[in-house]
Design an enzyme around this catalytic site. Structure first.
Site, PDB file in Angstrom:
ATOM      1  CG  HIS A 147      56.478  32.444  68.418  1.00 46.13           C
ATOM      2  ND1 HIS A 147      55.794  32.051  67.296  1.00 46.13           N
ATOM      3  CD2 HIS A 147      56.664  33.790  68.291  1.00 46.13           C
ATOM      4  CE1 HIS A 147      55.558  33.105  66.533  1.00 46.13           C
ATOM      5  NE2 HIS A 147      56.077  34.171  67.107  1.00 46.13           N
ATOM      6  CD  GLU A 177      49.676  32.287  63.530  1.00 44.98           C
ATOM      7  OE1 GLU A 177      50.436  32.949  62.809  1.00 44.98           O
ATOM      8  OE2 GLU A 177      49.310  31.136  63.246  1.00 44.98           O
TER       9      GLU A 177
END
Length: 691
Positions: free
Chosen positions: A235, A347
């Protein structure tokens, strides 16, 4: 037998007993496998469709396990990995699919589930199971563009496709052209980078990454080496690439979404209809404000203050460099494993050390944004595209939220001691020259342009006559190029080095040259590979199509039923099938500008003896390894991901040149964009049909 599983992906909205594929294969299911509403006419239904098939696959009747949890989501509802209830359902279904003793039993359970379970959850769960079961992981899971094309293109395409199918016989049908600017105009400045956000390959990468790294499920699917660190790095790299695209288009870098209570100025109108839910994806006009979420239908209730509280607890862990483990103890966030633990916390996978305390920050942010238009479900609206991992990257606010997520990781990384010269050098190795060669261009110039490629819609469209229906997409692409790197080895022996190649913009939004701190945040990995360094001078050559970051062009724009290698050639067959995870080859190079965008190419060679992970040599797919790792193996680089740019520079480093040691070199390069459509050049060993 195992290849029959792939027919279950064909036309997911048609019943399982309707003939599948071009060969019109019917699943011969037991009558009691039909949904309850068809039980009283089962024989008539099965006989009717059996007469239309050219061959059949007998489905063994098995004892069906408890499916009450996954069946609690309607077949026609939208499915989201960001919703905890949906993740638990999918995780349960994955566990059942993975637990089937044989492929025959798996096929039987999947055939039973297909017409009962939510279609999107079914495709996700079966895909994850196929990728992780030892007896099916060689199978080519279809790209989601084929199964659910409605997630990637305007619904008007499907009306045109139906018209084409009714009028023109298979084999003679024209591709349906989709214009580049079909969601907005440049009157909205954010639309200048819509070509990047809405790129099919980029969105497929995000989806496939979550197939390889699911949130929940059996440990063999979830608990992978350095999984949390990879969540951070993948990311972070997306954010760096997106910010470079913004700079190429005279836009500032994405601002962090820090204040959850202020209006969101970025609007997004997706122009997508969901074939599952039968309605348009909701839009988000400019100025929307997030609210507390209370949606009983989605088993979702939380306040914005919950996100803020969990966020503060994670930041406390970052600043103290220790986290709670849920059992009354603490875990230190050290230099080696700290980023991995933090990634699992952010996450919020099942690997989070204390999910009750640290919460679900990343996913709750997605959910709050995706329900901003109807936070209490009073209008019976589904979530926006930010609520779906397959579509979220299309929305400008995705990057504002992930700019914040990346900020948390960077605060931790900045707390670590900078790399010393001793940690960076490779004694006796000196990089003396770098050159990029692009055919027909000046040295050290990368050329970008538009290309057109076709996507087959027929697997996901449930109308007749059957046969291929192609949509033609315009997308960014670049000319193939190669690197020539000259290296001197003054040691008295041959060595092995790891070549690390990055590029980054040279100037910021105001035209000032970047400081090292800001430029390192925009360094994007272009390639990483090992090489033999003989004594004396070495010239290392490397083709751009060999990048460790990317998957082949054909892995994005292809039909998995065409050009498949023989299953007797295990390595080639496995590579063809698994290589769906990785950055798309056509998006390796930033767009640049017509006048030429100035960038710095950075090359570093490190000592492979310090990089090497002791494990067996990988077999099969090695593409996309930087973002996706190696299947069933450890991540193949002992250094921290994004090394050497994952930490602050040592004292005295103000610019990139200050950072250099003899085993590094910087070369100014230019990225030049031509606003023309060029036919794609064939990759090595590939035949390309000219469009």
């Amino acid at each position: 037998m195992e290849k029959n599983l792939l027919l279950l992906f064909d036309r997911p909205h048609e019943p399982v007993y309707v003939p599948k594929g071009e060969r019109k294969v019917q699943f011969d299911v037991p009558p009691n496998y039909l949904p309850d509403k068809y039980q009283n006419m089962a024989e008539r239904i099965l006989n009717r469709f059996g007469n239309e098939s050219l061959s059949s696959i007998p489905i063994k009747q098995i004892a069906i396990p408890d499916l009450s949890l996954p069946l609690s989501l309607s077949r026609r509802d939208n499915f989201s990995l960001f919703l905890p209830s949906h993740r638990k359902m999918a995780g349960h279904l994955i566990t059942l699919f993975m637990g089937m003793r044989t492929i025959e039993d798996l096929l039987s359970l999947a055939a039973y589930c297909r017409d009962r379970v939510n279609a999107q959850m079914f495709v996700y769960s079966l895909s994850v199971a196929i990728l992780h079961r030892p007896d099916t992981k060689h199978l080519p899971v279809p790209q989601l563009t084929e199964v659910f094309p409605d997630k990637y293109m305007d619904s008007s395409v499907f009306h045109r496709a139906k018209e084409e199918a009714n009028v023109v016989p298979p084999g003679s049908r024209n591709a349906i052209e989709i214009p580049l600017d079909w969601t907005a105009t440049d009157a909205d400045p954010e639309h200048r980078v819509a070509y990047w956000r809405e790129d099919v390959g980029i969105n497929l990468h995000h989806w496939h990454w979550h197939l390889v790294y699911p949130f929940e499920g059996p440990p063999v699917a979830v608990q992978k080496d350095r999984r949390g660190e990879l969540f951070y790095y993948m990311h972070h790299a997306i954010m760096a690439r997106y910010n470079i695209e913004r700079l190429c288009n005279n836009l500032p870098r994405a601002r962090r979404l820090m204040n959850l209570r202020e209006p969101i100025p970025e609007a997004y109108f997706p122009k997508l209809d969901s074939m599952v839910a039968g309605r348009a994806w909701p839009a988000r006009p400019a100025g929307f404000v997030l609210s507390d979420v209370n949606r009983a239908a989605d088993a979702m209730r939380f306040d914005l203050s919950d996100i803020e509280r969990y966020r503060d607890r994670i930041m406390e862990a970052v600043h103290t460099r220790q986290v709670r483990n849920g059992k009354g103890g603490v875990i230190q966030l050290d230099e080696v494993t700290g980023i991995d633990i933090l990634g699992n916390m952010m996450e919020a996978s099942i690997l989070s050390p204390d999910p009750a305390y640290y919460g679900d920050v990343h996913n709750m942010g997605h959910v709050a944004i995706s329900f901003a238009h109807d936070p209490d479900h009073r209008y019976l609206e589904p979530f926006t595209i930010m609520g779906d991992a397959t579509t979220a990257m299309r929305d400008p606010v995705f990057y504002r939220w992930h700019a914040y997520v990346d900020h948390v990781f960077q605060v931790f990384k900045d707390s670590l001691p900078p790399y010393t010269v001793e940690q960076l050098v490779f004694p006796g190795i000196n990089v003396t020259d770098i050159r990029i060669n692009t055919p027909g261009a000046n040295p050290n110039t990368l050329n970008t342009h538009w290309s057109k490629s076709d996507v087959d819609l027929s697997r996901g469209l449930d109308f007749t006559p059957r046969g291929s229906i192609m949509a033609r997409l315009t997308h960014l692409n670049h000319d193939d190029f190669s690197y020539n790197i000259t290296v001197n080895n003054s040691n008295n022996k041959e060595l092995i080095g790891t070549v690390r190649i990055f590029i980054a913009p040279r100037f910021d939004e105001t035209g000032r040259q970047f400081t090292f701190h800001d430029q390192r945040m925009l360094m994007i990995e272009m390639d990483k590979f090992t090489t033999q360094l003989k004594r004396g001078q070495n010239v290392i050559s490397r083709e751009s199509v060999d990048s460790a970051l990317t998957i082949p062009f054909e892995a994005t724009f292809r039909n998995v039923d065409l050009n498949r290698p023989s299953d007797q050639d295990i390595a080639a067959y496995d590579a063809f099938n698994f290589c769906g995870c990785g950055w798309p080859q056509h998006m390796l190079v930033p767009k640049g500008t017509k006048s030429g965008y100035p960038m710095d190419m950075f090359v570093m060679i490190t000592n492979y003896e310090l990089d090497r992970v002791n494990q067996r040599d990988p077999t099969g797919c090695r593409e996309g390894v930087s973002f996706c790792g190696l299947r069933d193996l450890k991540y193949p680089d002992l250094r921290p991901m994004n090394f050497p740019f994952d930490r602050l520079g040592r004292t005295g480093v103000g610019s990139l040149n200050d950072f250099l040691t003899p085993n590094m070199k910087v070369q100014p390069i230019t990225v030049r964009f031509s606003d023309i459509v060029k036919p794609r050049q064939p990759s090595r060993g590939q035949t390309v049909i000219r469009l």
